[in-house]
Design an enzyme around this catalytic site. Structure first.
Site, PDB file in Angstrom:
ATOM      1  N   TYR A 152      32.141  36.604  14.299  1.00 50.51           N
ATOM      2  CA  TYR A 152      32.771  36.154  15.083  1.00 50.51           C
ATOM      3  C   TYR A 152      33.284  34.543  14.952  1.00 50.51           C
ATOM      4  CZ  TYR A 152      34.136  34.242  20.063  1.00 50.51           C
ATOM      5  OH  TYR A 152      34.728  33.507  21.122  1.00 50.51           O
TER       6      TYR A 152
HETATM    7  N1  LIG Z   1      34.116  33.365  27.614  1.00 51.45           N
HETATM    8  C1  LIG Z   1      33.466  32.554  26.848  1.00 51.45           C
HETATM    9  O1  LIG Z   1      32.219  31.830  27.101  1.00 51.45           O
HETATM   10  C2  LIG Z   1      33.984  31.981  25.477  1.00 51.45           C
HETATM   11  C3  LIG Z   1      33.372  31.123  24.769  1.00 51.45           C
HETATM   12  C4  LIG Z   1      34.068  30.945  23.596  1.00 51.45           C
HETATM   13  C5  LIG Z   1      35.394  31.332  23.396  1.00 51.45           C
HETATM   14  N2  LIG Z   1      35.962  32.317  24.067  1.00 51.45           N
HETATM   15  C6  LIG Z   1      37.221  32.868  23.814  1.00 51.45           C
HETATM   16  O2  LIG Z   1      38.069  32.496  24.689  1.00 51.45           O
HETATM   17  C7  LIG Z   1      39.032  33.746  24.697  1.00 51.45           C
HETATM   18  C8  LIG Z   1      39.036  34.465  25.967  1.00 51.45           C
HETATM   19  O3  LIG Z   1      37.746  35.080  26.358  1.00 51.45           O
HETATM   20  P1  LIG Z   1      37.371  35.793  27.396  1.00 51.45           P
HETATM   21  O4  LIG Z   1      35.883  35.510  27.761  1.00 51.45           O
HETATM   22  O5  LIG Z   1      38.417  35.576  28.414  1.00 51.45           O
HETATM   23  O6  LIG Z   1      37.186  37.222  26.926  1.00 51.45           O
HETATM   24  P2  LIG Z   1      37.838  38.748  27.555  1.00 51.45           P
HETATM   25  O7  LIG Z   1      37.300  39.731  26.442  1.00 51.45           O
HETATM   26  O8  LIG Z   1      37.583  38.819  28.751  1.00 51.45           O
HETATM   27  O9  LIG Z   1      39.614  38.664  27.133  1.00 51.45           O
HETATM   28  C9  LIG Z   1      40.053  38.865  25.763  1.00 51.45           C
HETATM   29  C10 LIG Z   1      41.425  39.750  26.227  1.00 51.45           C
HETATM   30  O10 LIG Z   1      41.952  39.953  24.936  1.00 51.45           O
HETATM   31  C11 LIG Z   1      42.341  41.395  25.064  1.00 51.45           C
HETATM   32  N3  LIG Z   1      42.465  41.605  23.637  1.00 51.45           N
HETATM   33  C12 LIG Z   1      41.710  41.930  22.578  1.00 51.45           C
HETATM   34  N4  LIG Z   1      42.225  42.246  21.312  1.00 51.45           N
HETATM   35  C13 LIG Z   1      43.726  42.265  21.496  1.00 51.45           C
HETATM   36  C14 LIG Z   1      44.649  42.589  20.829  1.00 51.45           C
HETATM   37  N5  LIG Z   1      44.584  42.841  19.562  1.00 51.45           N
HETATM   38  N6  LIG Z   1      46.118  42.546  21.343  1.00 51.45           N
HETATM   39  C15 LIG Z   1      46.187  42.273  22.740  1.00 51.45           C
HETATM   40  N7  LIG Z   1      45.025  42.075  23.626  1.00 51.45           N
HETATM   41  C16 LIG Z   1      43.720  42.032  23.176  1.00 51.45           C
HETATM   42  C17 LIG Z   1      41.284  42.106  25.634  1.00 51.45           C
HETATM   43  O11 LIG Z   1      41.749  43.217  26.223  1.00 51.45           O
HETATM   44  C18 LIG Z   1      40.632  41.262  26.730  1.00 51.45           C
HETATM   45  O12 LIG Z   1      41.323  41.412  27.904  1.00 51.45           O
HETATM   46  C19 LIG Z   1      38.839  34.534  23.393  1.00 51.45           C
HETATM   47  O13 LIG Z   1      39.534  34.211  22.548  1.00 51.45           O
HETATM   48  C20 LIG Z   1      37.312  34.051  23.350  1.00 51.45           C
HETATM   49  O14 LIG Z   1      36.871  34.277  22.069  1.00 51.45           O
HETATM   50  C21 LIG Z   1      35.435  32.778  25.218  1.00 51.45           C
END
Ligand SMILES: NC(=O)c1ccc[n+]([C@@H]2O[C@H](COP(=O)([O-])OP(=O)(O)OC[C@H]3O[C@@H](n4cnc5c(N)ncnc54)[C@H](O)[C@@H]3O)[C@@H](O)[C@H]2O)c1
Length: 335
Positions: A152
């Site tokens: 990841y």
């Molecule tokens: N939540 C955390 O603590 C955290 C920490 C570090 C980084 N991030 C990053 O922040 C971002 C948001 O994270 P989150 O917690 O809201 O995750 P989440 O999984 O709730 O949201 C990601 C969304 O992206 C959509 N998605 C995935 N692949 C896709 C594709 N190919 N086409 C269209 N849509 C797609 C999913 O359906 C989902 O709704 C991500 O990039 C994640 O890697 C989150």
């Protein structure tokens, strides 16, 4: 002003979309609403956003190259790319999901950006996981990030490198935000706060990895979206004339990376105590060793993003309380 927010049915994307709508933006959300976790949670977030007439939704997979045509049609002023396959543990079993949703998808966005006349700024989610095996705390943007501990993190670091090359070649303004453990209402069911709350309510054991010795820079989602908004709309970001930042140093084009956390790591045990107090129920803790790919401590140096006016304000006790109130209400549970 028009902003495309990818991952708008996801946890952070949903809150970010609300923030931009509250500030008078036209928001176009893109999400494929995949089944990595409970799809209903995604649908319900989307329905709330659609109640605002300035929000439009496109159910699309960003890894398909038809997305470039769609973005051309929309012609946004800003893109905030929050769609991704998230989660460290899932990446051990399903690495291809990460190549598709994090690398192929981001390349499509960059391919759109390189020839766009309207796009002013591309902001995208990176992660604290890129610091991998670093033990020098707090993590600073200038620290080495060449030793990821799982796939990841590799894909997120790859996004930063991809942005670097496209910023150089096509003069695209890009900001990569390294998020540190985001939590809050409408949070992700695969993350600790949600899993622990669910298990404690059911009287089931909670898995406490690294025997409870984890420390995390837990950051409340409202603070995170404040930082996303400030960095996206930062009109002074025109490197190489931008002297506010010591990072990102050598680039002669508009590229930057910023940590976005709370800057105050908390012991996992203290976080669990907050959940217990809010639920009025003790957790049954199952202590386990560290999981492959995990790091014992995350701690963000946030001095760079604070130069944009970012100031995390939510304490852990307030943030956990807000989450539990949302959870009990959403699932109609009385305690
Ligand atoms: N939540 C955390 O603590 C955290 C920490 C570090 C980084 N991030 C990053 O922040 C971002 C948001 O994270 P989150 O917690 O809201 O995750 P989440 O999984 O709730 O949201 C990601 C969304 O992206 C959509 N998605 C995935 N692949 C896709 C594709 N190919 N086409 C269209 N849509 C797609 C999913 O359906 C989902 O709704 C991500 O990039 C994640 O890697 C989150």
């Amino acid at each position: 002003m028009k902003v495309v927010i990818t991952g708008s049915s996801g946890f952070i994307g949903f809150h970010a979309a609300k923030k931009f709508l509250d500030n008078g933006f036209e928001v176009i959300g893109i999400d494929n609403e995949n089944d990595y976790y409970d799809k209903e949670l995604k649908t319900n977030r989307r329905k709330i956003l659609l109640s605002n007439e300035n929000f439009k939704f496109e159910c699309l997979d960003l890894s398909k190259d038809t997305i470039i045509e769609k973005l051309n049609e929309i012609s946004p002023d800003y893109i905030v790319n929050l769609a991704a396959q998230a989660g460290v543990r899932h990446s051990l079993k399903f690495p291809h999901d990460y190549t598709r949703s994090n690398i192929d998808s981001f390349l499509n966005i960059l391919e759109y950006a390189k020839s766009s006349d309207s796009l002013q700024h591309l902001v995208y989610a990176s992660t604290s996981s890129v610091y991998g095996a670093n033990t020098d705390l707090p993590f600073q943007e200038s620290h080495g990030v060449d030793h990821p501990l799982q796939y990841y993190a590799v894909t997120k670091r790859a996004n930063e490198l991809m942005a670097h090359s496209y910023s150089n070649l096509y003069n695209i303004r890009t900001t990569g935000l390294r998020f540190f453990t985001v939590y809050g209402p409408w949070g992700r069911p695969d993350m600790a706060l949600f899993l622990f709350t669910d298990a404690i309510l059911k009287g089931e054991p909670i898995k406490v990895f690294n025997n409870g010795n984890h420390k995390r820079d837990f950051t409340y989602v409202d603070d995170i979206v404040q930082g996303i908004f400030l960095s996206t709309t930062d009109t002074k970001f025109v490197t190489p004339d931008d002297h506010r930042f010591k990072n990102p140093s050598i680039s002669k084009f508009p590229y930057r990376i910023l940590n976005i956390g709370r800057g105050k790591p908390e012991n996992l045990e203290d976080f669990i105590t907050e959940i217990e107090e809010n639920l009025g129920k003790k957790a049954n803790k199952e202590y386990l060793p560290m999981q492959p790919g995990d790091v014992p401590t995350s701690h963000a140096d946030i001095s760079e993003i604070m130069k944009l006016g970012y100031k995390p304000e939510t304490s852990i006790s307030q943030g956990v309380k807000n989450f539990i109130e949302w959870y009990l209400d959403y699932y109609n549970i009385e305690v």
